[in-house]
Design a protein around this motif. Structure first.
Motif, mmCIF file in Angstrom:
data_model
loop_
_atom_site.group_PDB
_atom_site.id
_atom_site.type_symbol
_atom_site.label_atom_id
_atom_site.label_comp_id
_atom_site.label_asym_id
_atom_site.label_seq_id
_atom_site.Cartn_x
_atom_site.Cartn_y
_atom_site.Cartn_z
ATOM 1 N N PHE A 64 -7.555 38.014 34.217
ATOM 2 C CA PHE A 64 -7.436 36.823 33.397
ATOM 3 C C PHE A 64 -8.689 35.954 33.417
ATOM 4 N N ALA A 65 -9.710 36.380 34.118
ATOM 5 C CA ALA A 65 -10.985 35.673 34.042
ATOM 6 C C ALA A 65 -11.592 35.806 32.649
ATOM 7 N N ASP A 66 -11.345 36.932 31.975
ATOM 8 C CA ASP A 66 -11.829 37.145 30.608
ATOM 9 C C ASP A 66 -10.770 37.929 29.840
ATOM 10 N N PRO A 67 -9.679 37.264 29.400
ATOM 11 C CA PRO A 67 -8.580 38.001 28.760
ATOM 12 C C PRO A 67 -8.831 38.349 27.296
ATOM 13 N N PHE A 68 -9.924 37.853 26.708
ATOM 14 C CA PHE A 68 -10.160 38.056 25.283
ATOM 15 C C PHE A 68 -11.486 38.762 25.016
ATOM 16 N N TYR A 69 -11.825 39.699 25.846
ATOM 17 C CA TYR A 69 -13.046 40.465 25.594
ATOM 18 C C TYR A 69 -12.762 41.569 24.579
ATOM 19 N N ARG A 70 -13.817 42.061 23.942
ATOM 20 C CA ARG A 70 -13.724 43.177 23.000
ATOM 21 C C ARG A 70 -14.852 44.157 23.307
ATOM 22 N N ARG A 71 -14.473 45.396 23.617
ATOM 23 C CA ARG A 71 -15.449 46.442 23.872
ATOM 24 C C ARG A 71 -15.186 47.674 23.013
ATOM 25 N N GLY A 72 -14.476 47.477 21.955
ATOM 26 C CA GLY A 72 -14.141 48.583 21.077
ATOM 27 C C GLY A 72 -12.748 48.402 20.524
ATOM 28 N N PRO A 73 -12.349 49.241 19.574
ATOM 29 C CA PRO A 73 -11.021 49.066 18.963
ATOM 30 C C PRO A 73 -9.863 49.289 19.927
ATOM 31 N N ASN A 74 -10.054 50.140 20.927
ATOM 32 C CA ASN A 74 -8.992 50.435 21.888
ATOM 33 C C ASN A 74 -9.292 49.907 23.282
ATOM 34 N N ASP A 75 -10.271 49.057 23.408
ATOM 35 C CA ASP A 75 -10.622 48.465 24.705
ATOM 36 C C ASP A 75 -10.784 46.964 24.511
ATOM 37 N N GLN A 76 -9.678 46.267 24.606
ATOM 38 C CA GLN A 76 -9.663 44.815 24.410
ATOM 39 C C GLN A 76 -8.904 44.166 25.553
ATOM 40 N N ILE A 90 -6.369 41.658 27.751
ATOM 41 C CA ILE A 90 -4.911 41.564 27.719
ATOM 42 C C ILE A 90 -4.434 40.465 26.776
ATOM 43 N N GLY A 91 -5.261 39.451 26.579
ATOM 44 C CA GLY A 91 -4.880 38.386 25.655
ATOM 45 C C GLY A 91 -4.733 38.882 24.235
ATOM 46 N N TRP A 92 -5.677 39.723 23.782
ATOM 47 C CA TRP A 92 -5.567 40.280 22.433
ATOM 48 C C TRP A 92 -4.360 41.189 22.316
ATOM 49 N N ASN A 93 -4.050 41.929 23.359
ATOM 50 C CA ASN A 93 -2.891 42.826 23.318
ATOM 51 C C ASN A 93 -1.583 42.038 23.220
ATOM 52 N N ILE A 94 -1.494 40.936 23.942
ATOM 53 C CA ILE A 94 -0.292 40.102 23.860
ATOM 54 C C ILE A 94 -0.145 39.511 22.465
ATOM 55 N N LEU A 153 2.915 40.014 19.831
ATOM 56 C CA LEU A 153 3.647 38.875 19.292
ATOM 57 C C LEU A 153 3.588 38.840 17.767
ATOM 58 N N GLN A 154 2.467 39.275 17.201
ATOM 59 C CA GLN A 154 2.374 39.318 15.745
ATOM 60 C C GLN A 154 3.354 40.326 15.161
ATOM 61 N N ARG A 155 3.445 41.506 15.765
ATOM 62 C CA ARG A 155 4.410 42.499 15.285
ATOM 63 C C ARG A 155 5.841 41.996 15.441
ATOM 64 N N VAL A 156 6.118 41.347 16.566
ATOM 65 C CA VAL A 156 7.456 40.802 16.788
ATOM 66 C C VAL A 156 7.782 39.737 15.755
ATOM 67 N N GLY A 173 2.375 47.068 25.054
ATOM 68 C CA GLY A 173 2.962 48.353 25.416
ATOM 69 C C GLY A 173 1.913 49.444 25.534
ATOM 70 N N PHE A 174 1.010 49.518 24.547
ATOM 71 C CA PHE A 174 -0.074 50.489 24.613
ATOM 72 C C PHE A 174 -0.980 50.211 25.800
ATOM 73 N N TRP A 175 -1.193 48.938 26.115
ATOM 74 C CA TRP A 175 -2.055 48.572 27.242
ATOM 75 C C TRP A 175 -1.450 49.077 28.553
ATOM 76 N N VAL A 176 -0.130 48.947 28.705
ATOM 77 C CA VAL A 176 0.532 49.451 29.909
ATOM 78 C C VAL A 176 0.362 50.962 30.015
ATOM 79 N N TRP A 177 0.571 51.668 28.910
ATOM 80 C CA TRP A 177 0.446 53.127 28.938
ATOM 81 C C TRP A 177 -0.997 53.556 29.206
ATOM 82 N N ASP A 178 -1.944 52.822 28.665
ATOM 83 C CA ASP A 178 -3.353 53.148 28.894
ATOM 84 C C ASP A 178 -3.724 52.919 30.355
ATOM 85 N N GLU A 179 -3.196 51.868 30.963
ATOM 86 C CA GLU A 179 -3.473 51.618 32.377
ATOM 87 C C GLU A 179 -2.815 52.689 33.255
#
Length: 301
Positions: A92-104, A106-110, A114-117, A257-263
């Motif tokens: 959570f020191a940097d929750p909104f980083y972007r290093r690619g389309p599938n490497d973002q 946790i803030g962006w993932n949440i 929430l947008q889909r929900v 969900g994808f973030w959990v599976w990727d981890e």
């Protein structure tokens, strides 16, 4: 009440209260240095606050203690609470980083989840609440639709995901479709039950006044059914948040969900535990928000 006013607190019948001092004289006596001060207002209820905070704090401490004992005595690969906390601080020191389309972060993932929900849940509310009014208002339509609802409501959420992939040919609309079809049923059922439980006298008065169907719905049914609607909404948003995590594990992309599976694929168990807590906290906040709205629109004392 009479005895409480005219008799002393000790209950002696021969002793009565002293005559009341007139208001101006009482005010002068109150300003004298030797006069007794009136009882002050009750202070803050620290005991009540402590009794509200102590049980959840003890529950969290017990869970953390059991977690620490389990990780110290076994070699299951689950990190200790201290190691998980360190990972959370770094995460959570940097929750909104972007290093690619599938490497973002946790803030962006949440936010993506929430947008889909919000989209799936909003569509379900737009369809489910009016449908519940129609089912509860018209008995023939209710009998016609009730078997379909009873048949489709128990279906597992993930069983709808392949249908969405087949129809929409894309993962994101399929996930939104899954949320929609799974969160619509609590709103339909609760709204219909609320309409059916409106007292018949209300509808008889509307019939005597020759109110239109729109006025019956907006002036009579809606205020009476609103608590049922909010209950259905609260249940639906909990279902939607549960479904999106499982759907994103299968569809991929950006989302918690994808973030959990990727981890899990990276064998980063500490991040999985952090995600579990994050999912629970977000769900708790959504529940608290909707319960606050329900209390705001409640007609009970």
């Amino acid at each position: 009440m009479v005895s409480a006013v005219f008799h002393s607190p000790r209950g002696d019948d021969d002793e009565v209260l002293a005559p009341a001092v007139p208001a101006p004289r009482a005010a002068r006596l109150a300003r004298k240095p030797g006069a007794k001060a009136s009882p002050s207002q009750p202070g803050f209820d620290w005991h009540g606050l402590w009794m509200k905070l102590l049980p959840p704090v003890l529950g969290l401490a017990l869970m953390t203690g059991l977690w620490a004992m389990f990780t110290l005595k076994t070699s299951s690969g689950i990190p200790t609470p201290a190691a998980t906390w360190d990972s959370a601080v770094q995460l959570f020191a940097d929750p909104f980083y972007r290093r690619g389309p599938n490497d973002q972060g946790i803030g962006w993932n949440i936010l993506a989840s929430l947008q889909r929900v919000a989209l799936g849940f909003g569509l379900a509310a737009a369809v489910g609440i009016p449908l519940g009014f129609v089912i509860g208002r018209f008995e023939f339509i209710g009998r016609m639709v009730s078997p379909l609802i009873s048949l489709l409501k128990p279906v597992s959420p993930l069983a709808w995901l392949p249908i969405g992939l087949l129809v929409f040919k894309s993962a994101n609309p399929a996930a939104i479709w899954t949320i929609f079809i799974c969160s619509i049923w609590p709103m339909v059922v609760n709204t219909a039950v609320g309409v059916q439980r409106v007292p018949q006298d209300y509808l008889n008065v509307a019939r005597v006044l020759k109110l239109s169907e729109w006025k019956v719905i907006t002036r009579i049914l809606l205020p009476a059914v609103l608590p049922y609607i909010l209950t259905g909404v609260r249940l639906s948003v909990g279902t939607a948040w549960l479904v999106i995590v499982a759907a994103e594990m299968l569809t991929g992309g950006v989302g918690i969900g994808f973030w959990v599976w990727d981890e899990w694929n990276n064998l980063n168990v500490a991040h999985i535990i952090i995600a579990i807590f994050v999912i629970g906290i977000v769900g708790l906040l959504l529940e608290w928000l909707l319960m606050s709205v329900a209390r705001r629109f409640s007609f009970e004392d």
